[in-house]
Design an enzyme around this catalytic site. Structure first.
Site, PDB file in Angstrom:
ATOM      1  N   ALA A 270       0.846  -1.187   0.000  1.00 18.08           N
ATOM      2  CA  ALA A 270       0.000   0.000   0.000  1.00 18.08           C
ATOM      3  C   ALA A 270       0.881   1.237   0.000  1.00 18.08           C
ATOM      4  O   ALA A 270       2.097   1.139   0.166  1.00 18.08           O
ATOM      5  CB  ALA A 270      -0.892   0.014   1.237  1.00 18.08           C
ATOM      6  N   GLU A 306      -0.301   2.562   7.084  1.00 16.99           N
ATOM      7  CA  GLU A 306      -0.436   3.690   6.151  1.00 16.99           C
ATOM      8  C   GLU A 306      -1.093   4.878   6.849  1.00 16.99           C
ATOM      9  O   GLU A 306      -0.706   6.018   6.629  1.00 16.99           O
ATOM     10  CB  GLU A 306      -1.240   3.291   4.906  1.00 16.99           C
ATOM     11  CG  GLU A 306      -0.730   2.071   4.159  1.00 16.99           C
ATOM     12  CD  GLU A 306       0.755   2.074   3.859  1.00 16.99           C
ATOM     13  OE1 GLU A 306       1.329   3.160   3.676  1.00 16.99           O
ATOM     14  OE2 GLU A 306       1.363   0.978   3.822  1.00 16.99           O
ATOM     15  N   HIS A 309       1.381   6.779   8.924  1.00 15.37           N
ATOM     16  CA  HIS A 309       2.305   7.598   8.136  1.00 15.37           C
ATOM     17  C   HIS A 309       1.825   9.047   8.027  1.00 15.37           C
ATOM     18  O   HIS A 309       2.622   9.936   7.722  1.00 15.37           O
ATOM     19  CB  HIS A 309       2.441   7.033   6.719  1.00 15.37           C
ATOM     20  CG  HIS A 309       3.570   6.069   6.530  1.00 15.37           C
ATOM     21  ND1 HIS A 309       4.833   6.289   7.024  1.00 15.37           N
ATOM     22  CD2 HIS A 309       3.630   4.886   5.846  1.00 15.37           C
ATOM     23  CE1 HIS A 309       5.624   5.274   6.659  1.00 15.37           C
ATOM     24  NE2 HIS A 309       4.913   4.410   5.964  1.00 15.37           N
TER      25      HIS A 309
HETATM   26  N1  B3K Z   1       5.898   3.851   1.571  1.00 16.71           N
HETATM   27  C1  B3K Z   1       5.356   2.756   0.818  1.00 16.71           C
HETATM   28  C2  B3K Z   1       6.386   1.955   0.113  1.00 16.71           C
HETATM   29  C3  B3K Z   1       6.845   2.524  -1.166  1.00 16.71           C
HETATM   30  C4  B3K Z   1       7.741   1.563  -1.891  1.00 16.71           C
HETATM   31  C5  B3K Z   1       8.347   2.176  -3.095  1.00 16.71           C
HETATM   32  N2  B3K Z   1       9.142   1.240  -3.835  1.00 16.71           N
HETATM   33  C6  B3K Z   1       4.514   1.865   1.650  1.00 16.71           C
HETATM   34  C7  B3K Z   1       4.781   1.888   3.093  1.00 16.71           C
HETATM   35  O1  B3K Z   1       5.849   1.603   3.575  1.00 16.71           O
HETATM   36  O2  B3K Z   1       3.914   2.261   3.827  1.00 16.71           O
HETATM   37 ZN    ZN Z   2       5.562   2.545   5.409  1.00 17.84          ZN
END
Ligand code: B3K
Ligand code: ZN
Length: 879
Positions: A270, A306, A309
């Site tokens: 995700a 997510e 984040h």
């Molecule tokens: N930040 C994204 C991962 C992106 C990967 C790019 N190759 C998902 C996560 O860690 O939440």
């Molecule tokens: Zn992440």
């Protein structure tokens, strides 16, 4: 117009952390306008830029067709726009501030890399982290350029009734030509990697959340028509995550809408785009008939991750990609804590440690070993690794353990307050924790900057006369590629002492006034340190590394102590761990004997442990299920000087059969007693009961009771039980599996996520004919290399989940993997690069197999126009 183009240069470039320079220009606002068309989408970008330091005004770009370029409204003369061989655009003589407007054309339907803007099932989706935004428009595509985005989407009203982007909605309208538009404004500055758009024919499952300060947030999960009844668990997990972050960290959501869009073609799990998360359908859609308990838990974790984040990653972001663990390690730590609070903390910890050992420890011991904060990369996509994520989370946990939960919370508050709306470094995080706690954390940087898994040994002696007990701990950190010399790291060792009857005794360290009851933490900071405990009545048994207080390998604990701790320790993690290590030691001995041609025996302690576990299972069935499982083949092979996967497999199967045979009575009894009556429920204790029951079934089938699995397959009312039975059948010799496999395929053919499971269980089968079956599945009408989930379900499951056949002596397993990588690389280099990993473990194999593995790596490297990600993995594996 004929834009000036540089000549391409050849060898992939290495990017180094030490070369970081602040951006020459900042972008304050971005206005994007999309005219969506699968074959030819037009993207107009207006960037308000401002000089920040020395250097040219260079914008990243990748595969863009530039149609127009204007500076402050005036078309740019050709000689002021330079298109680099790398796809970038440089503006000659750029003023210190102004507005740059570009118009580019891209072809989303041709985008098989699934990075940038692409189509899936006729809908539009984006993936920009890490460097996908440059495939959409020209932009300084680096995380330390944070801008406010306004996005206007134009699309065909019939094909794209839904038009979504980041932030809050800001108007929609229809036009007479059959198109419509929608505008989105994101009030929060963000780096380009958090940009997203989703457009197409989607339906929403809706709910609301009122934040603790009273903001009313609309929650929408966007899926394909027909999937609406599979979003309940995702929505519920989202609401629980939002509440938890307010309660535990005081962090509140900051927009009026939170959109999640699910897509079946997606490179990873995700993506946390601001206000518009894009998810692999695997981490959204679930019904009891289609998803296993593991899937349900995965959804809860990824939704939480997510969502978390939004603060750790989005509001506070990374200065450069070397700081990736700043957001990923911290956010994994946060999602682990969230999940621990939802059910059994001990079982969650056991599972996380299992995962760390299965993926991160081997990485740390292999050719791609890198620190949590890497020093260099060729392709940043290759560094979204278990080290950056899982070990990064362990390092955050070390700090949490060192300073305690209250100081950690103050540190988080300080970190967020100080770094909000900024792109910062790991030092900023550690500094906030240090200031809030008053504890000097400088030595913890050693955990961020050194690769490799520290090895710990413990020695102890009891001095009867002085009634003292002395514990000596030693650490060593093995050399890793590019890091021959290492320094000791601070290792918090959570521990307790048990007396001969297995009772926890209070402990008093030399110099302390009072004895402490229960677990305490001693800090090992040097290569070797002794800890003196006073007033100890008799020689105690130490219980070390409770809760796995540091990501290290504790070696050399005597088998008698392991057996004692497995029964008596008050810490559930150490109980589980001691049983596991005891069994692993036993298996290693048996493997050595087997290789010498000795017959395989049996240790009655295993039977006793299993009977004890089942007797006490009622109190915590999920824990019992964990305790019942023998160490995995990978875990055992990883502890051998030279891995012998076939011998490990033979020993493990032998033990499983023997346990099933000898303990058939209690296993059958438990299996029957745990049979589910009534409604299917997805809570910790129901999941635990199913896990335990299926663990019993596995032993019984190993002992030949295949009929039980056949019956369970037929009668199962949920996917957890159905799949558990089917995978046992898929691994069994004979023809019992044929009917159920065909039935499963016919039943679920139209459901991608379920069909992935059908591919995976066959890919992981240890049957004698498995290799041929895997080749045949690769050519199956339902196999599709372009869909990452499907590719992983067969190729990834085989290479990582079938050590027996992957490491065949004839090299056929390696050849299959290399063929797949070569075929996949031109379609999706990022997924191809991820698949190379298992071939890189050749140093751990016997010379014959190692040579075969190297040969396949060389074959991959010889492919012309290899993606830089696959090049990096294959070349570093051979170095
Ligand atoms: N930040 C994204 C991962 C992106 C990967 C790019 N190759 C998902 C996560 O860690 O939440
Ligand atoms: Zn992440």
């Amino acid at each position: 117009m004929d834009w000036i183009r540089d000549m391409p240069d050849s060898a992939p470039q290495t990017t180094r952390r030490a070369d970081y320079r602040p951006p020459a220009f900042h972008i304050d606002t971005v206005e994007l306008e999309f005219r969506l068309d699968p074959a030819a989408t037009l993207v107009r970008a207006r960037l308000a830029f401002r000089r920040n330091g020395p250097g040219e005004f260079r914008l990243d770009g990748d595969g863009l067709t530039l149609l127009e370029a204007r500076l402050d409204g005036v078309a740019l003369a050709e000689e002021r726009t330079r298109l680099g061989a790398d796809g970038s655009l440089t503006i000659g003589d750029a003023p210190d501030q102004g507005v740059l407007e570009t118009l580019v054309r891209i072809a989303p339907e041709k985008n098989t890399e699934l990075s940038g803007l692409y189509t899936s099932g006729g809908n539009f989706y984006t993936q920009c982290e890490a460097e996908g935004f440059r495939r959409i428009t020209f932009f300084p595509d680096r995380p330390d350029v944070m801008a406010r985005f306004t996005v206007t989407l134009h699309g065909d009203k019939a094909r794209c009734p839904v038009l979504l982007s980041n932030g809050n909605p800001d108007g929609t309208g229809d036009r007479e030509d059959g198109t419509h538009w929608a505008r989105w404004v994101d009030p929060h500055p963000k780096p380009s990697y958090l940009f997203a758009l989703v457009a197409g024919d989607l339906v929403a499952v809706r709910d609301r959340f009122v934040t603790r300060s009273g903001r009313d947030v609309a929650l929408n999960i966007w899926v394909r028509r027909g999937d609406e009844d599979r979003c309940g668990h995702a929505m519920d997990s989202l609401i629980r995550s939002m509440r938890w972050d307010e309660e535990v960290f005081g962090l509140e959501y900051d927009l009026d809408v939170f959109n999640i869009a699910a897509v079946s073609d997606f490179n990873m799990g995700a993506m946390e785009n601001k206000g518009l998360n894009v998810f692999n359908t695997k981490y959204v859609l679930a019904r009891p008939e289609t998803a296993t308990d593991g899937d349900y838990q995965g959804i809860e974790t990824v939704i939480a991750h997510e969502y978390f984040h939004n603060w750790t990653g989005n509001r506070v972001t990374c200065r450069d990609w070397f700081q990736l663990s700043l957001k990923e390690g911290l956010t994994v730590f946060r999602d682990q804590e969230f999940s621990a609070d939802q059910g059994s903390r001990a079982v969650k910890r056991i599972r996380d440690v299992r995962g760390l050992r299965a993926a991160q420890f081997p990485e740390d011991a292999g050719p791609m070993a890198h620190p949590v904060r890497p020093d260099s990369y060729i392709e940043i996509d290759n560094f979204y690794t278990p080290t950056v994520y899982q070990k990064g989370a362990e390092v955050v946990r070390l700090i949490h353990t060192r300073i305690g939960p209250a100081a950690f919370r103050r540190g988080m508050d300080l970190y967020i307050a100080r770094c909000d709306n900024r792109a910062v470094t790991i030092e900023d995080f550690v500094a906030a924790m240090q200031e809030a706690s008053g504890v000097d954390l400088s030595s913890f940087m050693g955990w961020y900057d050194q690769a490799g898994t520290p090895e710990l040994t413990a020695e102890d002696r009891y001095e009867a006369e002085a009634r003292r007990w002395v514990l000596t701990l030693r650490q060593s950190l093995p050399a890793t590629p590019g890091q021959p010399v290492k320094h000791p790291v601070p290792v918090p060792v959570a521990m307790g002492l048990l007396d001969a009857d297995g009772r926890e005794v209070p402990t008093r360290l030399e110099g302390e006034n009072e004895a402490k009851a229960g677990t305490r933490v001693v800090l090992l900071e040097q290569a070797e340190q002794s800890f003196i405990f006073e007033d100890v009545d008799g020689p105690p048994v130490p219980s070390l590394l409770r809760g796995f207080s540091a990501p290290v390998k504790l070696k050399g604990v005597a088998p008698e102590r392991l057996r004692f701790l497995a029964v008596h320790d008050t810490d559930p993690f150490v109980r589980w761990e001691s049983g596991l290590q005891y069994a692993a030691g036993l298996m290693l001995g048996m493997v050595a004997g087997h290789l010498r041609g000795e017959a395989l025996g049996f240790d009655a302690a295993l039977e006793e442990a299993l009977r004890n576990t089942l007797r006490a299972a009622e109190a915590d069935p999920a824990f019992a299920a964990e305790a019942l499982a023998l160490p995995g083949e990978g875990f055992v092979a990883d502890q051998m000087e030279v891995a012998e996967p076939a011998a490990v497999h033979a020993v493990r199967e032998h033990l499983r059969r023997e346990i099933g045979r000898r303990c058939g009575d209690v296993l059958r009894e438990a299996y029957q007693a745990l049979s589910e009556a009534g409604e299917y429920r997805i809570d910790g204790s129901s999941i635990g009961r199913r896990a335990l029951r299926n663990a019993c079934l596995a032993y019984l089938v190993a002992a030949g009771e295949t009929g039980l699995a056949e019956a369970q397959y037929r009668e199962a009312g949920n996917m957890t039980d159905r799949l558990a039975a089917l995978s046992l059948l898929a691994g069994s010799e004979g023809s019992a599996r044929e009917g159920p496999l065909a039935d499963f395929h016919a039943r679920w053919r139209g459901d991608d996520l379920v069909l992935d499971k059908w591919f995976s269980i066959q890919a992981m089968s240890s049957r004698a004919d498995a290799m041929a079956a895997v080749r045949a599945l690769y050519g199956h009408a339902d196999f599709d290399l372009r869909n990452p989930n499907r590719a992983r379900s067969l190729i990834g499951a085989f290479a990582s989940g079938n050590p027996l056949h992957f490491h065949r002596e004839d090299g056929e397993g390696y050849r299959f993997l290399a063929d797949a990588v070569v075929a996949l690389d031109p379609i999706n280099g990022s997924i191809a690069a991820r698949m190379v990993g298992p071939l890189g473990q050749w140093r751990r194999q016997a010379p014959g197999r190692a040579a075969l593995m190297r040969r396949e790596l060389q074959r991959v490297l010889a492919v012309p126009k290899l993606s830089k990600g696959t090049f990096e993995k294959a070349s570093k594996a051979l170095a």
